[in-house]
Design a protein around this motif. Structure first.
Motif, PDB file in Angstrom:
ATOM      1  N   ILE A   2       0.859  -1.186   0.000  1.00 24.47           N
ATOM      2  CA  ILE A   2       0.000   0.000   0.000  1.00 24.47           C
ATOM      3  C   ILE A   2       0.894   1.234   0.000  1.00 24.47           C
ATOM      4  N   ARG A   3       0.681   2.121  -0.938  1.00 19.31           N
ATOM      5  CA  ARG A   3       1.514   3.317  -1.048  1.00 19.31           C
ATOM      6  C   ARG A   3       0.830   4.556  -0.473  1.00 19.31           C
ATOM      7  N   THR A   4      -0.475   4.699  -0.764  1.00 23.06           N
ATOM      8  CA  THR A   4      -1.178   5.936  -0.379  1.00 23.06           C
ATOM      9  C   THR A   4      -2.632   5.628  -0.044  1.00 23.06           C
ATOM     10  N   VAL A   5      -3.146   6.358   0.930  1.00 19.94           N
ATOM     11  CA  VAL A   5      -4.580   6.345   1.243  1.00 19.94           C
ATOM     12  C   VAL A   5      -5.061   7.781   1.147  1.00 19.94           C
ATOM     13  N   ARG A   6      -6.053   8.024   0.310  1.00 18.94           N
ATOM     14  CA  ARG A   6      -6.561   9.380   0.135  1.00 18.94           C
ATOM     15  C   ARG A   6      -8.080   9.371  -0.002  1.00 18.94           C
ATOM     16  N   ALA A   7      -8.668  10.564  -0.001  1.00 17.21           N
ATOM     17  CA  ALA A   7     -10.123  10.698  -0.108  1.00 17.21           C
ATOM     18  C   ALA A   7     -10.460  11.866  -1.013  1.00 17.21           C
ATOM     19  N   ASN A   8     -11.729  11.989  -1.327  1.00 15.05           N
ATOM     20  CA  ASN A   8     -12.167  13.034  -2.260  1.00 15.05           C
ATOM     21  C   ASN A   8     -12.545  14.338  -1.563  1.00 15.05           C
ATOM     22  N   LYS A   9     -12.365  14.416  -0.252  1.00 17.09           N
ATOM     23  CA  LYS A   9     -12.714  15.621   0.496  1.00 17.09           C
ATOM     24  C   LYS A   9     -11.452  16.299   1.016  1.00 17.09           C
ATOM     25  N   ARG A  10     -11.472  17.626   1.027  1.00 15.81           N
ATOM     26  CA  ARG A  10     -10.282  18.394   1.416  1.00 15.81           C
ATOM     27  C   ARG A  10      -9.909  18.205   2.887  1.00 15.81           C
ATOM     28  N   GLY A  11     -10.876  17.855   3.704  1.00 13.32           N
ATOM     29  CA  GLY A  11     -10.586  17.703   5.125  1.00 13.32           C
ATOM     30  C   GLY A  11      -9.779  16.458   5.469  1.00 13.32           C
ATOM     31  N   PHE A  12      -9.603  15.573   4.498  1.00 16.46           N
ATOM     32  CA  PHE A  12      -8.868  14.337   4.763  1.00 16.46           C
ATOM     33  C   PHE A  12      -7.374  14.543   4.506  1.00 16.46           C
ATOM     34  N   HIS A  13      -6.540  14.110   5.430  1.00 15.90           N
ATOM     35  CA  HIS A  13      -5.097  14.222   5.271  1.00 15.90           C
ATOM     36  C   HIS A  13      -4.566  12.947   4.604  1.00 15.90           C
ATOM     37  N   THR A  14      -4.066  13.085   3.391  1.00 13.49           N
ATOM     38  CA  THR A  14      -3.546  11.935   2.657  1.00 13.49           C
ATOM     39  C   THR A  14      -2.414  11.271   3.429  1.00 13.49           C
ATOM     40  N   VAL A  15      -2.433   9.951   3.450  1.00 16.75           N
ATOM     41  CA  VAL A  15      -1.424   9.179   4.176  1.00 16.75           C
ATOM     42  C   VAL A  15      -0.529   8.467   3.167  1.00 16.75           C
ATOM     43  N   LEU A  64     -18.044   3.123   7.738  1.00 12.86           N
ATOM     44  CA  LEU A  64     -17.897   4.318   6.909  1.00 12.86           C
ATOM     45  C   LEU A  64     -19.188   4.720   6.208  1.00 12.86           C
ATOM     46  N   ARG A  65     -20.231   3.926   6.348  1.00 14.04           N
ATOM     47  CA  ARG A  65     -21.490   4.240   5.666  1.00 14.04           C
ATOM     48  C   ARG A  65     -22.493   4.919   6.608  1.00 14.04           C
ATOM     49  N   VAL A  66     -21.995   5.829   7.390  1.00 12.01           N
ATOM     50  CA  VAL A  66     -22.861   6.624   8.261  1.00 12.01           C
ATOM     51  C   VAL A  66     -23.225   7.918   7.545  1.00 12.01           C
ATOM     52  N   ASP A  67     -24.251   8.573   8.038  1.00 14.81           N
ATOM     53  CA  ASP A  67     -24.737   9.785   7.373  1.00 14.81           C
ATOM     54  C   ASP A  67     -23.653  10.858   7.251  1.00 14.81           C
ATOM     55  N   ALA A  68     -22.798  10.957   8.257  1.00 14.60           N
ATOM     56  CA  ALA A  68     -21.772  12.007   8.254  1.00 14.60           C
ATOM     57  C   ALA A  68     -20.766  11.837   7.125  1.00 14.60           C
ATOM     58  N   LEU A  69     -20.681  10.635   6.549  1.00 16.33           N
ATOM     59  CA  LEU A  69     -19.709  10.384   5.474  1.00 16.33           C
ATOM     60  C   LEU A  69     -20.372  10.206   4.113  1.00 16.33           C
ATOM     61  N   GLN A  70     -21.622  10.633   4.003  1.00 14.06           N
ATOM     62  CA  GLN A  70     -22.281  10.599   2.699  1.00 14.06           C
ATOM     63  C   GLN A  70     -21.519  11.492   1.712  1.00 14.06           C
ATOM     64  N   GLY A  71     -21.282  10.984   0.520  1.00 12.13           N
ATOM     65  CA  GLY A  71     -20.569  11.748  -0.494  1.00 12.13           C
ATOM     66  C   GLY A  71     -19.060  11.545  -0.473  1.00 12.13           C
ATOM     67  N   TRP A  72     -18.584  10.781   0.501  1.00 11.88           N
ATOM     68  CA  TRP A  72     -17.155  10.511   0.575  1.00 11.88           C
ATOM     69  C   TRP A  72     -16.782   9.317  -0.294  1.00 11.88           C
ATOM     70  N   ALA A  73     -15.578   9.373  -0.837  1.00  6.64           N
ATOM     71  CA  ALA A  73     -15.003   8.237  -1.576  1.00  6.64           C
ATOM     72  C   ALA A  73     -13.548   8.112  -1.158  1.00  6.64           C
ATOM     73  N   PHE A  74     -13.122   6.887  -0.907  1.00  5.92           N
ATOM     74  CA  PHE A  74     -11.764   6.642  -0.432  1.00  5.92           C
ATOM     75  C   PHE A  74     -10.974   5.864  -1.478  1.00  5.92           C
ATOM     76  N   THR A  75      -9.706   6.223  -1.607  1.00 10.86           N
ATOM     77  CA  THR A  75      -8.844   5.620  -2.626  1.00 10.86           C
ATOM     78  C   THR A  75      -7.618   5.000  -1.990  1.00 10.86           C
ATOM     79  N   LEU A  76      -7.321   3.808  -2.451  1.00 11.73           N
ATOM     80  CA  LEU A  76      -6.134   3.089  -2.014  1.00 11.73           C
ATOM     81  C   LEU A  76      -5.213   2.934  -3.223  1.00 11.73           C
ATOM     82  N   GLU A  77      -4.003   3.466  -3.128  1.00  7.90           N
ATOM     83  CA  GLU A  77      -3.001   3.248  -4.161  1.00  7.90           C
ATOM     84  C   GLU A  77      -2.083   2.124  -3.684  1.00  7.90           C
ATOM     85  N   LEU A  78      -1.954   1.096  -4.493  1.00  6.58           N
ATOM     86  CA  LEU A  78      -1.179  -0.056  -4.059  1.00  6.58           C
ATOM     87  C   LEU A  78      -0.567  -0.788  -5.242  1.00  6.58           C
TER      88      LEU A  78
END
Length: 215
Positions: A2-15, A64-78
């Motif tokens: 696994i190289r990177t974990v990221r999301a489609n929202k600006r509030g997420f800090h890419t790892v 991750l399928r709670v109302d607060a995370l509606q519209g979020w998408a998570f990406t795994l680079e590997l």
């Protein structure tokens, strides 16, 4: 890897991960006292995101399928089967895994969805993971059962406290035969013989119980 974990929202800090052992730690301020904890800072959520992108079951309203995370998408680079790819899974469409990158030699090829985004459904993505991570590509044995990508991944993604109670199982009520079968597979032993032995033992015990009933 696994190289990177990221999301489609600006509030997420890419790892970003590096080769070798990676540790996720929470920062403590110099003013933190003994009663201050490092809970709710995202360490467990990061593991959950990785598991989510690797095809975990996600019932509505849970994880991750709670109302607060509606519209979020998570990406795994590997790296998968020697090729760098990125897989994206959205909380509102968990049955589709968008795939970017080379997929030469994969048992299933990504196909466009309604938005013309290439990807795979859950079953096919899990089959690709089984093939790429564990070398599982043949049909099920005569027993009708074999280790799956998800059951094997659970030995590595231990996202429940109970998964740390014993090294050879990943949940408290895991059956003995299931523990033996999966550990045999991971150790490179003949897991089919383990399953065959357990089935014979179960049949023998069942026959003994029947004899006791009718005696």
């Amino acid at each position: 890897m696994i190289r990177t974990v990221r999301a489609n929202k600006r509030g997420f800090h890419t790892v970003h991960f590096e080769p070798g052992v990676n540790l996720i730690l929470a920062d403590r301020s110099t003013s933190a006292g003994e009663k201050d904890t490092t809970n709710a800072l995202g360490k467990s959520t990061l593991i959950e995101i990785i598991d989510f992108c690797l095809g975990s079951n996600t019932p509505p309203g849970k994880g991750l399928r709670v109302d607060a995370l509606q519209g979020w998408a998570f990406t795994l680079e590997l790296s998968l089967a020697g090729q760098n790819v990125a897989v994206t899974r959205a909380t509102q469409a968990p049955g589709f895994f968008a795939i970017e990158g080379l997929t030469d030699g994969w048992p299933f090829k990504p196909a466009p969805n309604k938005e013309n985004v290439p990807g795979l459904d859950t079953k096919k993505w899990r089959s690709v993971l089984a093939w790429a991570l564990f070398g599982i590509s043949e049909p099920a044995s005569d027993s009708g059962y074999k280790p799956s990508a998800r059951s094997l991944i659970s030995y590595f993604v231990r996202n429940q406290a109970a998964a740390y109670n014993a090294p050879f199982k990943y949940f408290d009520n895991q059956k003995t035969w299931d523990i033996q079968l999966h550990n045999a597979f991971l150790l490179g032993l003949n897991w089919e013989k383990v399953l065959c032995w357990d089935r014979r033992l179960a049949c023998s015990l069942s026959a003994r119980r029947k004899r006791r009933i009718f005696q």
